[in-house]
Design a protein around this motif. Structure first.
Motif, short mmCIF file in Angstrom:
data_model
loop_
_atom_site.label_atom_id
_atom_site.label_comp_id
_atom_site.label_asym_id
_atom_site.label_seq_id
_atom_site.Cartn_x
_atom_site.Cartn_y
_atom_site.Cartn_z
N LEU A 144 0.68 -1.02 0.08
CA LEU A 144 -0.10 0.19 -0.20
C LEU A 144 0.84 1.55 -0.52
N LEU A 145 1.73 1.05 0.99
CA LEU A 145 2.80 2.16 0.74
C LEU A 145 3.55 2.42 0.03
N ASP A 146 4.37 1.58 -1.18
CA ASP A 146 4.30 1.84 -2.49
C ASP A 146 2.97 2.38 -3.75
N MET A 147 1.82 1.61 -3.58
CA MET A 147 1.06 2.25 -4.92
C MET A 147 0.83 3.84 -4.40
N VAL A 148 1.11 4.47 -3.46
CA VAL A 148 0.65 5.07 -3.77
C VAL A 148 2.04 6.51 -3.15
N GLY A 149 3.37 5.65 -3.46
CA GLY A 149 4.41 6.37 -3.68
C GLY A 149 5.24 6.65 -2.55
N LEU A 150 5.33 6.06 -1.59
CA LEU A 150 5.97 6.04 -0.21
C LEU A 150 6.89 4.90 -0.29
N LEU A 151 8.20 4.71 0.63
CA LEU A 151 8.68 4.05 0.52
C LEU A 151 8.70 2.45 1.57
N PRO A 152 8.74 1.65 1.96
CA PRO A 152 8.27 0.37 2.52
C PRO A 152 8.23 0.83 3.98
N ASP A 153 10.32 0.73 4.03
CA ASP A 153 10.37 1.34 5.41
C ASP A 153 10.13 2.75 6.09
N MET A 154 9.27 3.26 5.81
CA MET A 154 8.09 4.10 6.32
C MET A 154 7.58 3.40 7.16
N ALA A 155 7.05 2.27 7.45
CA ALA A 155 5.93 1.68 7.69
C ALA A 155 6.23 1.86 9.64
N ASP A 156 7.32 1.89 10.32
CA ASP A 156 7.87 2.65 11.27
C ASP A 156 8.08 3.62 11.80
N ARG A 157 7.81 4.41 10.55
CA ARG A 157 7.69 5.96 11.25
C ARG A 157 6.05 6.64 12.00
N TYR A 158 6.22 7.69 12.82
CA TYR A 158 5.10 8.24 13.29
C TYR A 158 5.05 9.13 12.22
N PRO A 159 3.13 9.86 12.46
CA PRO A 159 2.86 11.24 11.21
C PRO A 159 3.86 12.24 11.21
N HIS A 160 4.56 12.99 12.76
CA HIS A 160 4.90 14.40 12.42
C HIS A 160 6.00 13.72 11.97
N GLU A 161 6.49 12.47 12.00
CA GLU A 161 8.15 12.69 10.41
C GLU A 161 7.81 12.71 9.28
N PHE A 162 6.92 12.99 8.36
CA PHE A 162 6.71 13.13 7.34
C PHE A 162 5.79 14.94 6.68
N SER A 163 5.83 15.35 5.78
CA SER A 163 5.27 16.21 4.91
C SER A 163 3.56 15.67 5.06
N GLY A 164 3.25 17.14 4.84
CA GLY A 164 1.79 17.69 4.38
C GLY A 164 1.08 16.38 3.26
#
Length: 330
Positions: A144-164
């Motif tokens: 699902l992460l790959d489907m929306v253009g994000l890297l799979p290793d981002m799965a272990d991060r929290y929302p505040h670590e991402f841009s809008g």
């Protein structure tokens, strides 16, 4: 149960959502109602995007929430994939919710800051008993992460670590987790920077082509709606005043309110923008608690006639397939 044509995913018929207005500190009593949605009808075909536009407070988001049965319906029908869900309670809606999802406006407020991305995206799978074993669960989240253009290793991060923009992609991935056939998009790009909006809109289109998704795309920005929608429904004060294909609507709007909305879209050429005539809607939007008689737009319409003040025009189907609620075209 109301039958639907196979190609129709959603039918909304005379939908009304009224909120009671209460008064009295001790003996509470209802003194009126806010008619947030007041007789809305439209269809959405499989694989298409229906844009729902209008000023803030016109009832767009309320319509979306009512379609998902996240708000109580005062009256009317919501038929989803041939099934009338208008009177369903929470228990009966539970299996239906697997097939209809929502992407929210606020990519900050819609994600639990205490949950990691893997938990946020995977939560719907767990709620509906589709998580499988740990390996399958992690693989599905990574997909699902790959489907929306994000890297799979981002799965272990929290929302505040991402841009809008990245947070909104997480919200989209969460909506896709259960493989829905209908997604209600409630102003999904309005909180994002302009430079990011186009990327997210393009993502919605790519996902639609790949997965055969059907969208109701709620927005107030007609430029965004024009880019993504196949057909557009224009709302004013709880009612739909015009429905047309994006080509017909932008080439030849029929309702004066639609004309005014289109005239407000800036043209990126300064010379053309300076020369085109200005069409400004004067006055305030009337109260949804006490809408004016007749056509609800007549108090602000530059082309209002006497009949507009007393007779409410129905949404009339035109020969070319579009529909308009205006006495100028009766």
């Amino acid at each position: 149960m109301t039958s639907s044509a196979p190609e129709t995913v959603l039918e909304v018929r005379d939908l009304k959502v009224h909120f009671p207005v209460m008064a009295g500190a001790v003996l509470r009593r209802q003194v009126g109602s806010v008619k947030a949605v007041d007789g809305v009808s439209f269809d959405v075909r499989r694989g298409e995007t229906l844009g729902l536009v209008g000023e803030s407070g016109c009832g767009k988001s309320t319509t979306g929430l009512a379609v998902l049965r996240m708000l109580d319906i005062t009256s009317g029908q919501v038929v989803f994939e041939g099934e009338d869900i208008s009177g369903y309670d929470r228990a009966r809606m539970r299996p239906i919710r697997r097939r209809m999802q929502m992407v929210y406006q606020d990519p900050f407020g819609s994600l639990n800051p205490r949950m990691k991305v893997a938990e946020l995206i995977g939560e719907p799978l767990q709620v509906h008993g589709m998580a499988g074993d740990r390996g399958a669960y992690r693989a599905r989240v990574a997909s699902l992460l790959d489907m929306v253009g994000l890297l799979p290793d981002m799965a272990d991060r929290y929302p505040h670590e991402f841009s809008g923009g990245q947070r909104q992609r997480i919200g989209i991935a969460r909506a896709l987790a259960l493989e829905p056939s209908l997604i209600i998009c409630d102003e999904p790009v309005s909180a994002l920077d302009v430079s990011i909006q186009a990327q997210v809109v393009n993502l919605f289109q790519e996902l639609q082509e790949r997965l055969g998704l059907t969208y109701v795309f709620i927005a107030h920005d007609l430029a965004v709606v024009r880019h993504i929608s196949h057909r557009i429904a224009v709302m004013y004060l709880g009612r739909i005043v015009e429905i047309a294909s994006r080509y017909d609507l932008y080439a030849r709007p029929l309702h004066p309110y639609t004309e005014a909305l289109l005239a407000a879209i800036p043209i990126p050429n300064p010379e053309i923008e300076a020369k085109r005539p200005q069409q400004i809607i004067t006055g305030e939007v009337p109260s949804a608690m006490r809408p004016p008689p007749g056509c609800r737009f007549h108090t602000r319409c530059p082309r209002a006639m006497d009949v507009c003040k007393s007779v409410d025009p129905p949404l009339k189907q035109m020969d070319d397939g579009r529909a308009v609620a205006c006495h100028l075209h009766s």
